[in-house]
Scaffold this active site. Structure first.
Site, PDB file in Angstrom:
ATOM      1  N   ASN A  31       9.462   3.342  -7.605  1.00 27.26           N
ATOM      2  CA  ASN A  31       8.950   2.868  -6.409  1.00 27.26           C
ATOM      3  C   ASN A  31       8.819   1.172  -6.889  1.00 27.26           C
ATOM      4  O   ASN A  31       8.062   0.475  -6.353  1.00 27.26           O
ATOM      5  CB  ASN A  31       7.348   3.229  -6.508  1.00 27.26           C
ATOM      6  CG  ASN A  31       7.249   4.425  -6.471  1.00 27.26           C
ATOM      7  OD1 ASN A  31       7.754   5.103  -5.350  1.00 27.26           O
ATOM      8  ND2 ASN A  31       6.468   5.153  -7.383  1.00 27.26           N
ATOM      9  N   HIS A 118      -3.003  10.410  -1.591  1.00 25.59           N
ATOM     10  CA  HIS A 118      -2.680  10.655  -2.638  1.00 25.59           C
ATOM     11  C   HIS A 118      -3.538  11.530  -3.514  1.00 25.59           C
ATOM     12  O   HIS A 118      -4.411  11.417  -3.407  1.00 25.59           O
ATOM     13  CB  HIS A 118      -2.320   9.089  -3.324  1.00 25.59           C
ATOM     14  CG  HIS A 118      -1.664   9.568  -4.789  1.00 25.59           C
ATOM     15  ND1 HIS A 118      -2.346   9.132  -5.829  1.00 25.59           N
ATOM     16  CD2 HIS A 118      -0.201   9.809  -4.972  1.00 25.59           C
ATOM     17  CE1 HIS A 118      -1.395   9.467  -6.710  1.00 25.59           C
ATOM     18  NE2 HIS A 118      -0.063   9.751  -6.271  1.00 25.59           N
ATOM     19  N   GLU A 163      -3.818   6.153   3.562  1.00 27.05           N
ATOM     20  CA  GLU A 163      -2.973   5.412   3.066  1.00 27.05           C
ATOM     21  C   GLU A 163      -1.987   4.564   4.163  1.00 27.05           C
ATOM     22  O   GLU A 163      -2.139   4.914   5.362  1.00 27.05           O
ATOM     23  CB  GLU A 163      -1.718   6.201   2.301  1.00 27.05           C
ATOM     24  CG  GLU A 163      -2.101   6.908   1.132  1.00 27.05           C
ATOM     25  CD  GLU A 163      -1.162   7.546   0.568  1.00 27.05           C
ATOM     26  OE1 GLU A 163       0.205   7.429   0.573  1.00 27.05           O
ATOM     27  OE2 GLU A 163      -1.546   8.653  -0.237  1.00 27.05           O
ATOM     28  N   SER A 167       3.212   8.091   0.818  1.00 28.74           N
ATOM     29  CA  SER A 167       4.165   7.995  -0.288  1.00 28.74           C
ATOM     30  C   SER A 167       5.133   9.032  -0.177  1.00 28.74           C
ATOM     31  O   SER A 167       6.496   8.831  -0.706  1.00 28.74           O
ATOM     32  CB  SER A 167       3.357   8.111  -1.563  1.00 28.74           C
ATOM     33  OG  SER A 167       2.683   9.725  -1.553  1.00 28.74           O
ATOM     34  N   ASP A 192      -5.315   2.821   1.088  1.00 25.90           N
ATOM     35  CA  ASP A 192      -4.493   2.932  -0.040  1.00 25.90           C
ATOM     36  C   ASP A 192      -3.167   2.029   0.266  1.00 25.90           C
ATOM     37  O   ASP A 192      -2.484   2.862   1.151  1.00 25.90           O
ATOM     38  CB  ASP A 192      -4.620   4.055  -0.364  1.00 25.90           C
ATOM     39  CG  ASP A 192      -3.768   4.370  -2.020  1.00 25.90           C
ATOM     40  OD1 ASP A 192      -3.146   3.135  -2.249  1.00 25.90           O
ATOM     41  OD2 ASP A 192      -3.810   5.176  -2.498  1.00 25.90           O
ATOM     42  N   HIS A 195       1.831   1.744  -1.468  1.00 21.61           N
ATOM     43  CA  HIS A 195       3.420   1.626  -1.175  1.00 21.61           C
ATOM     44  C   HIS A 195       3.728   0.643   0.070  1.00 21.61           C
ATOM     45  O   HIS A 195       4.619   0.195   0.508  1.00 21.61           O
ATOM     46  CB  HIS A 195       3.930   2.821  -0.665  1.00 21.61           C
ATOM     47  CG  HIS A 195       3.879   4.108  -1.560  1.00 21.61           C
ATOM     48  ND1 HIS A 195       4.765   4.152  -2.535  1.00 21.61           N
ATOM     49  CD2 HIS A 195       2.847   5.043  -1.964  1.00 21.61           C
ATOM     50  CE1 HIS A 195       4.451   5.118  -3.464  1.00 21.61           C
ATOM     51  NE2 HIS A 195       3.221   5.497  -2.850  1.00 21.61           N
ATOM     52  N   LYS A 228       4.190  -0.511  -8.565  1.00 19.06           N
ATOM     53  CA  LYS A 228       5.150  -0.210  -7.473  1.00 19.06           C
ATOM     54  C   LYS A 228       5.746  -1.280  -7.127  1.00 19.06           C
ATOM     55  O   LYS A 228       6.795  -1.972  -8.083  1.00 19.06           O
ATOM     56  CB  LYS A 228       4.724   0.475  -6.289  1.00 19.06           C
ATOM     57  CG  LYS A 228       4.075   1.938  -6.964  1.00 19.06           C
ATOM     58  CD  LYS A 228       3.272   2.653  -5.860  1.00 19.06           C
ATOM     59  CE  LYS A 228       2.310   3.590  -6.378  1.00 19.06           C
ATOM     60  NZ  LYS A 228       2.772   4.723  -7.356  1.00 19.06           N
TER      61      LYS A 228
END
Ligand SMILES: Cc1ncc(COP(=O)(O)O)c(C=O)c1O
Length: 374
Positions: A31, A118, A163, A167, A192, A195, A228
């Protein structure tokens, strides 16, 4: 004990036995989206920090002498960078997520969460005393329905958990619309940005960058993991001052754990400085071009996470192995990480990847797919 052996045998028979493999081949898996994990500026920052006598270990929890200048400096910098009233640094994103959901929602609250959030958020939600409702992925009607039902039960507070960039699918949550729902149902939106941090948004602050500039953090909490795109480790929670102070006082994963390394905090701050600089912007531009190219090859949402769904577990493991033999580090992602029948190669793009490598990977992938189909 027999049950362990049995379970391992069962996983093997299902092609789902996992093992630890050292990195090998061209990185299409990590990541490290901006290629910062090996950035010379981060190495130099680590060397200088140590040469100047900086501490490696914190020696205690944040509330007991483990709070050091690098932690304070990082949290101050992060709050400014993410335009938040306050930021709090945890050792990992997993710890931040579990602490957040365990501490903030109370018994008479409801958490409405996207089915694809997640495992760390799921763990926190599971450990929370609040009721929780799972909603179909990125489905605004389903969110609205769930929120309406939740509101009718007269809870003390409603929390929405999503998110920003998912992910395993690389798709993006409709944050503006979710925020509008949060306003309508008087809820708090927890985003979240694991990413999205460093990569998305006009200045790499995440998909929520514009949203928080517009609405502030009154009903928004963001989580920015630092292992990440930032290339280091940890998780930063950005929220209102009261929420952060409440976490400091009640979040078990924060209170009862040794503070992250001061060195680590210093490196995360350095990584954020790179993200904020022209060098960071240039890396995002390079990554953006690769995303466009990968989308032409594989379709998908056009972000830095490209799901190449194979479906069958064994076929997915087989093609991953063939591509590994070709020199690519790409791994098969199987249930329970993804839904049943959704086994996939998760192609992860990085600014340090060349155009030619991506084209070569596409050709090799095509070749194996054609052989499989023949
Ligand atoms: C969406 C999401 N949130 C949280 C985490 C946990 O972050 P960390 O790896 O820093 O523990 C991950 C890690 O994979 C993630 O993908």
């Amino acid at each position: 004990m027999q049950r362990f052996e049995q379970k391992l045998g069962q996983l093997e028979a299902q092609n789902r036995l996992r093992s630890l493999n050292l990195p090998c081949g061209i990185d299409l898996t990590s990541n490290d989206y901006l290629g910062l994990a090996e950035h010379p500026a981060l190495r130099e920052a680590a060397i200088q920090f140590l040469q100047q006598g900086g501490d490696i270990g914190a020696g205690g929890s944040r509330l007991l002498r483990g709070h050091t200048d690098p932690h304070a400096a990082l949290e101050e910098y992060a709050a400014t960078y993410f335009a938040a009233p306050k930021a709090l640094y945890f050792a990992t994103g997993f710890q931040a997520n579990t602490a957040l959901f365990q501490a903030l929602p109370h018994r008479h609250d409801v958490i409405v969460f996207d089915e694809f959030v997640h495992a760390s958020a799921r763990e926190g939600i599971q450990n929370s005393a609040a009721k929780h409702v799972k909603v179909q992925h990125n489905d605004l009607n389903a969110f609205e329905d769930a929120l309406l039902k939740a509101r009718q039960k007269n809870p003390q507070h409603i929390w929405i958990a999503v998110e920003s960039v998912y992910s395993m699918d690389g798709d993006i949550a409709p944050l503006e619309e979710l925020y509008a729902l949060a306003e309508k149902f008087d809820a708090t939106l927890i985003i979240d940005e694991a990413h999205g941090t460093g990569v998305m948004g006009p200045h790499g602050k995440g998909v929520s960058e514009d949203l928080v500039m517009k609405h502030g953090y009154e009903r928004i909490i963001t989580l920015h993991t630092c292992g990440k795109a930032l290339g280091v480790a940890g998780g930063l929670v950005c929220a209102s001052a009261d929420m952060v102070d409440y976490l400091i006082n009640t979040a078990r994963g924060f209170i009862y754990s040794t503070a992250p390394l001061p060195l680590q905090a210093h490196l995360v701050k350095t990584a954020l400085e790179i993200c904020a600089s022209e060098a960071g912007a240039e890396r995002r531009r390079v990554l953006e071009k690769l995303c466009q190219k990968a989308q032409q090859f594989f379709g998908g949402p056009g972000t830095h996470i490209v799901p190449i769904v194979i479906g069958d577990d064994a076929a997915c493991a087989d093609i991953a192995q063939k591509l590994q033999s070709d020199g690519y580090d790409i791994r098969a992602i199987r249930p329970p990480t993804v839904p049943e029948g959704g086994s996939r190669l998760r192609l992860s793009l990085s600014a340090s990847l060349s155009d030619d490598v991506l084209s070569g990977f596409f050709e090799d992938f095509k070749k194996h797919q054609q052989k499989r189909a023949a």
